[in-house]
Design a protein around this motif. Structure first.
Motif, PDB file in Angstrom:
ATOM      1  N   MET A   1      29.807  15.036  14.909  1.00 61.94           N
ATOM      2  CA  MET A   1      28.893  14.685  13.841  1.00 61.94           C
ATOM      3  C   MET A   1      27.624  15.445  13.853  1.00 61.94           C
ATOM      4  SD  MET A   1      28.986  12.159  11.893  1.00 61.94           S
ATOM      5  CE  MET A   1      28.078  12.056  10.312  1.00 61.94           C
ATOM      6  N   ILE A   2      26.948  15.756  14.815  1.00 60.61           N
ATOM      7  CA  ILE A   2      25.871  16.707  15.018  1.00 60.61           C
ATOM      8  C   ILE A   2      26.083  18.079  14.175  1.00 60.61           C
ATOM      9  CG2 ILE A   2      24.330  18.054  16.186  1.00 60.61           C
ATOM     10  CD1 ILE A   2      24.180  15.983  18.123  1.00 60.61           C
ATOM     11  N   ALA A   3      27.442  18.841  14.411  1.00 59.57           N
ATOM     12  CA  ALA A   3      27.973  19.818  13.615  1.00 59.57           C
ATOM     13  C   ALA A   3      28.039  19.675  12.188  1.00 59.57           C
ATOM     14  CB  ALA A   3      29.264  20.307  14.282  1.00 59.57           C
ATOM     15  N   PHE A   4      28.765  18.454  11.957  1.00 54.91           N
ATOM     16  CA  PHE A   4      28.803  18.189  10.374  1.00 54.91           C
ATOM     17  C   PHE A   4      27.449  17.956   9.731  1.00 54.91           C
ATOM     18  CE2 PHE A   4      29.144  15.038   7.076  1.00 54.91           C
ATOM     19  CZ  PHE A   4      30.352  15.651   6.325  1.00 54.91           C
ATOM     20  N   ILE A   5      26.330  17.613  10.308  1.00 52.04           N
ATOM     21  CA  ILE A   5      25.154  17.140   9.465  1.00 52.04           C
ATOM     22  C   ILE A   5      24.674  18.687   9.550  1.00 52.04           C
ATOM     23  CG2 ILE A   5      22.973  16.179   9.502  1.00 52.04           C
ATOM     24  CD1 ILE A   5      24.386  13.770  10.857  1.00 52.04           C
ATOM     25  N   GLN A   6      24.803  19.305  10.593  1.00 57.73           N
ATOM     26  CA  GLN A   6      23.914  20.712  10.673  1.00 57.73           C
ATOM     27  C   GLN A   6      24.623  21.645   9.422  1.00 57.73           C
ATOM     28  OE1 GLN A   6      21.440  22.297  12.990  1.00 57.73           O
ATOM     29  NE2 GLN A   6      21.657  23.642  11.223  1.00 57.73           N
ATOM     30  N   ALA A   7      25.913  21.538   9.385  1.00 55.65           N
ATOM     31  CA  ALA A   7      26.614  22.340   8.250  1.00 55.65           C
ATOM     32  C   ALA A   7      26.153  21.796   7.209  1.00 55.65           C
ATOM     33  CB  ALA A   7      28.170  22.162   8.677  1.00 55.65           C
ATOM     34  N   LEU A   8      25.766  20.454   6.777  1.00 59.86           N
ATOM     35  CA  LEU A   8      25.669  19.926   5.444  1.00 59.86           C
ATOM     36  C   LEU A   8      24.256  20.571   4.914  1.00 59.86           C
ATOM     37  CD1 LEU A   8      27.177  17.979   3.715  1.00 59.86           C
ATOM     38  CD2 LEU A   8      25.799  16.119   4.573  1.00 59.86           C
ATOM     39  N   ILE A   9      23.359  20.511   6.097  1.00 57.12           N
ATOM     40  CA  ILE A   9      21.941  20.811   5.814  1.00 57.12           C
ATOM     41  C   ILE A   9      22.041  22.472   5.514  1.00 57.12           C
ATOM     42  CG2 ILE A   9      19.685  21.572   6.962  1.00 57.12           C
ATOM     43  CD1 ILE A   9      20.306  19.090   8.785  1.00 57.12           C
ATOM     44  N   ASP A  10      22.723  23.168   6.039  1.00 58.95           N
ATOM     45  CA  ASP A  10      23.089  24.707   5.843  1.00 58.95           C
ATOM     46  C   ASP A  10      23.231  25.056   4.478  1.00 58.95           C
ATOM     47  OD1 ASP A  10      21.938  25.177   8.132  1.00 58.95           O
ATOM     48  OD2 ASP A  10      23.838  25.734   9.330  1.00 58.95           O
ATOM     49  N   GLY A  11      24.502  24.125   4.233  1.00 58.68           N
ATOM     50  CA  GLY A  11      25.213  24.342   2.914  1.00 58.68           C
ATOM     51  C   GLY A  11      24.342  24.015   1.863  1.00 58.68           C
ATOM     52  N   VAL A  12      23.562  22.763   1.641  1.00 62.58           N
ATOM     53  CA  VAL A  12      22.690  22.383   0.709  1.00 62.58           C
ATOM     54  C   VAL A  12      21.696  23.506   0.528  1.00 62.58           C
ATOM     55  CG1 VAL A  12      21.088  20.910  -0.070  1.00 62.58           C
ATOM     56  CG2 VAL A  12      23.277  20.033   1.037  1.00 62.58           C
ATOM     57  N   LEU A  13      21.097  24.003   1.480  1.00 62.03           N
ATOM     58  CA  LEU A  13      19.985  24.966   1.357  1.00 62.03           C
ATOM     59  C   LEU A  13      20.358  26.308   0.578  1.00 62.03           C
ATOM     60  CD1 LEU A  13      17.971  24.477   4.431  1.00 62.03           C
ATOM     61  CD2 LEU A  13      17.626  23.453   2.556  1.00 62.03           C
ATOM     62  N   VAL A  14      21.426  27.039   1.211  1.00 58.12           N
ATOM     63  CA  VAL A  14      22.040  27.944   0.639  1.00 58.12           C
ATOM     64  C   VAL A  14      22.669  27.853  -0.692  1.00 58.12           C
ATOM     65  CG1 VAL A  14      24.021  29.881   0.938  1.00 58.12           C
ATOM     66  CG2 VAL A  14      22.744  29.043   2.739  1.00 58.12           C
ATOM     67  N   GLY A  15      23.012  26.454  -0.895  1.00 52.86           N
ATOM     68  CA  GLY A  15      23.809  26.368  -2.113  1.00 52.86           C
ATOM     69  C   GLY A  15      22.645  26.271  -3.389  1.00 52.86           C
ATOM     70  N   GLY A  16      21.459  25.860  -3.059  1.00 51.50           N
ATOM     71  CA  GLY A  16      20.779  25.974  -4.079  1.00 51.50           C
ATOM     72  C   GLY A  16      20.205  27.088  -4.570  1.00 51.50           C
ATOM     73  N   VAL A  17      20.337  28.219  -3.856  1.00 46.91           N
ATOM     74  CA  VAL A  17      20.095  29.529  -4.139  1.00 46.91           C
ATOM     75  C   VAL A  17      21.237  29.975  -5.041  1.00 46.91           C
ATOM     76  CG1 VAL A  17      19.528  31.845  -3.472  1.00 46.91           C
ATOM     77  CG2 VAL A  17      18.410  30.072  -1.946  1.00 46.91           C
TER      78      VAL A  17
END
Lengths: 288, 398
Positions: free
Chosen positions: A1-17
């Motif tokens: 779950m921790i890995a999932f949320i971490q991946a989600l955070i990274d994904g959203v931030l990079v995706g905005g760019v």
């Protein structure tokens, strides 16, 4: 779950760019009906502009990105006026040849002017992260994401509230009708193209804050950019932002279950599925 | 051949007759330099060119090729990608009449080029790493550096030895590599060495060369609990991996796989964060201080290993031509194979010489371990080549 949320955070931030660099491509297609294959080269140019602003004016690339926008806008507008305008009514093949030609010229011009070195900036926050319990939020990604949001809102305001924004939208809907109401289509095309390349260049400036630039940097992002735009619906500005975040999340989450080597495989499988079942893209046709 | 060189000499005298300069009488001997001068690997090609030109200065100062009374002339061919290699070699040989070729940095390009040099019977010296280069039974290709599998193996073994000496043996290792020929070959060497040393590899992951975000990679390293990471990367990926590791406060020793970790740009991009980063390398400039100082004065940055190695390869070829006393590529090939050269640029390589075994692979070189210290890269291992002690977890290792 921790890995999932971490991946989600990274994904959203990079995706905005990803969204910001793709929004320019979408705008150009939406208004001019031209697929600009050289779009990613404007990103590369924006990265160089931000690098020079950092090196000689001491500007952080997130601020220098404004300078990138101006350079991208200027060169884009000139390219539209003197080159693209000539093929506005030409067959698609000519348009493709022209924009691919511009791509090759820009890449080699950069090589000639700046050499092949990788150039990078150093910022104090580059290697910082905010630690929230077990999660790391990368400060450069967060800052880049923040700038992406700011510029998206600014673009929306320009398109919705200003005369030129309304003129651009009117021309996109029906160029002839807009002309009858006193909109100079040629000028609108020039501004819209410049705005599109400027936004992509701006995105390049933000990316520079955590990456590096070389004459072939554009090639690194070109496929991503097209995926984002098609996912969001070609021509849709809001769609590009949402498409960008979607691509970021897909890329990031896929690494939880698959090797990183094939992170783009997951992306393209979803991409093909989406095109099969919803060819107009996520938001295509809904808004412009 | 004898008749031809007389003819060339006569032509040379005729051509230089009107000149007052003290030029050697014969037509210059041409050597092809096959490197990427444009495209994504061009920085390495440019470094190579700078090295070869510096080596040429020394040759000119010593009077060119004395046995032929001729100068040396370089002919460049730009090969941005492997698919340009065959045509470029063909042109160098048939139009420019080069008698030998040095190049071309990128392994896959060298593989393609050497098929043509083999067919045309023209000698070529390379520093590319790929194992296949000298394992195909070819006669005309020579490799001044070790093979990728050897380099990968040493990358692992040296790290294990240093950790043991530091009193912190490695229990879990992580391998990350870019997925083209270079990364894949070197990762195999790492994997084999780990198996031989019975050290578990808790992460063995490849990634695409044009990766745009390193956080998934670093998340995986952190999750794996490895106490050492071996990333085999070019430049941009190397930069992103190190920065992201710092962001996530992942402070384990990092042992890079040459390429991106030992170029001047690595320092420019990371500043203080390069301190202590290790890498395997086929050569380092601190073993050739006089040459390195001239290079730095001229180009404003330290001499990358490819500049030193191609300078050595080029001087080896010129010396061989001198000893062969001939422009005949076959005789030059035999002279290259026979020559053991231990001066000039060759003296700066690990092993101190350039010489080749029956397959054309270097018979003297060995990979070295380097570590970033301030603005410079120092050779730290093995002890017989070291110029400084390795620093492991902040402490000097004796």
């Amino acid at each position: 779950m921790i890995a999932f949320i971490q991946a989600l955070i990274d994904g959203v931030l990079v995706g905005g760019v990803y969204g910001v660099i793709a929004v320019g491509l979408s705008l150009v297609f939406g208004v001019l009906g031209i697929v600009n294959f050289a779009q990613a080269e404007f990103m590369m140019m924006g990265m160089y502009a931000a690098w020079f602003a950092w090196r000689y004016l001491g500007l952080d690339p997130l601020i220098g990105a404004v300078f990138s926008f101006l350079v991208g806008f200027g060169i884009g507008a000139l390219a539209q006026r003197f080159l693209i305008q000539r093929v506005m009514n030409a067959p698609h093949v000519s348009q493709i040849f022209l924009t691919v030609g511009i791509l090759i010229v820009m890449e080699n011009a950069a090589l000639l002017l700046f050499g092949a070195d990788f150039r990078t900036v150093q910022t104090p926050y580059q290697t910082q992260s905010l630690q929230l319990g077990p999660f790391f939020v990368s400060v450069p990604y967060l800052a880049a994401f923040g700038m992406a949001l700011v510029v998206s809102v600014a673009l929306w305001l320009v398109m919705a509230r200003t005369w030129i924004g309304r003129a651009i939208r009117a021309t996109a809907q029906n160029a002839m009708a807009a002309g009858i109401f006193g909109v100079d289509a040629k000028r609108v095309y020039m501004v819209a193209f410049g705005l599109g390349t400027g936004l992509t260049a701006f995105g390049g400036g933000i990316i520079l804050s955590y990456s590096s630039v070389s004459p072939t940097s554009g090639a690194q992002y070109v496929v991503l950019m097209f995926t984002v735009v098609v996912l969001g619906g070609l021509g849709s500005v809001m769609g590009a932002i949402i498409g960008g975040v979607a691509v970021g999340i897909i890329q990031s989450l896929s690494t939880l279950v698959m090797p990183i080597q094939v992170q783009n495989l997951a992306l393209f499988v979803i991409f093909i599925a989406l095109l099969t079942f919803r060819p107009q893209g996520l938001l295509g046709g809904a808004s412009r | 051949m004898f008749g031809k060189s007389i003819l060339a000499a006569v032509a040379g005298i005729a051509a230089f007759g009107a000149s007052f300069e003290y030029a050697p009488a014969a037509e210059p001997v041409k050597i092809g330099v096959l490197v990427p001068l444009s495209g994504s690997t061009s920085q390495f090609g440019i470094n190579t060119r700078n090295g070869v030109e510096l080596a040429l200065e020394d040759i000119k100062a010593a009077g060119g090729i004395k046995s032929l009374g001729a100068d040396v002339e370089l002919v460049y061919a730009d090969v941005p990608a492997p698919n340009a290699a065959a045509a470029a070699v063909q042109r160098l040989v048939s139009q420019d009449k080069v008698v030998g070729i040095v190049g071309s940095f990128v392994s896959s390009t060298t593989l393609a080029a050497s098929e043509v040099t083999e067919r045309l019977g023209v000698p070529m010296i390379t520093h590319s790493f790929a194992d296949q280069i000298t394992s195909r039974g070819y006669k005309y290709i020579f490799q001044v550096s070790n093979k990728a599998s050897t380099i990968g193996q040493k990358q692992f073994d040296y790290a294990v030895e240093i950790a043991k000496r530091a009193g912190k043996p490695i229990t879990k290792a992580a391998i990350l590599y870019e997925d083209t020929a270079y990364g894949t070959a070197q990762a195999k060497g790492l994997r084999d060495a780990a198996a031989a040393a019975k050290i578990p590899v808790v992460l063995d992951e490849s990634y695409p060369l044009n990766v745009t975000d390193a956080s998934p990679l670093v998340n995986k390293i952190r999750a794996s609990g490895a106490d050492l990471v071996f990333p085999v990367s070019y430049f941009n990926d190397a930069l992103m991996i190190i920065r992201t590791m710092k962001q996530q406060k992942l402070d384990i020793p990092t042992v890079g796989g040459a390429a991106g970790y030992i170029v001047p740009d690595f320092k420019k991009g990371l500043g203080e964060f390069t301190e202590g980063v290790f890498s395997i390398a086929p050569a380092n400039y601190d073993n050739a201080p006089a040459i390195a100082a001239r290079y730095k004065a001229k180009h404003g940055m330290f001499m990358a290993h490819e500049a030193l190695m191609y300078g050595a390869a080029f001087q080896h070829m010129v010396k061989a031509i001198d000893e062969a006393k001939s422009r005949d590529p076959d005789k030059i090939r035999d002279a290259i194979a026979k020559l053991k050269k231990c001066d000039g640029f060759s003296a700066g390589l690990p092993g101190g010489c350039t010489a080749f075994d029956a397959n054309g692979l270097t018979s003297v070189a060995f990979p070295i371990f380097v570590q970033w210290k301030g603005e410079d890269i120092a050779t730290v291992y093995p002890p017989e080549a070291a110029k400084a002690p390795p620093v492991w977890h902040g402490k000097d290792v004796k």
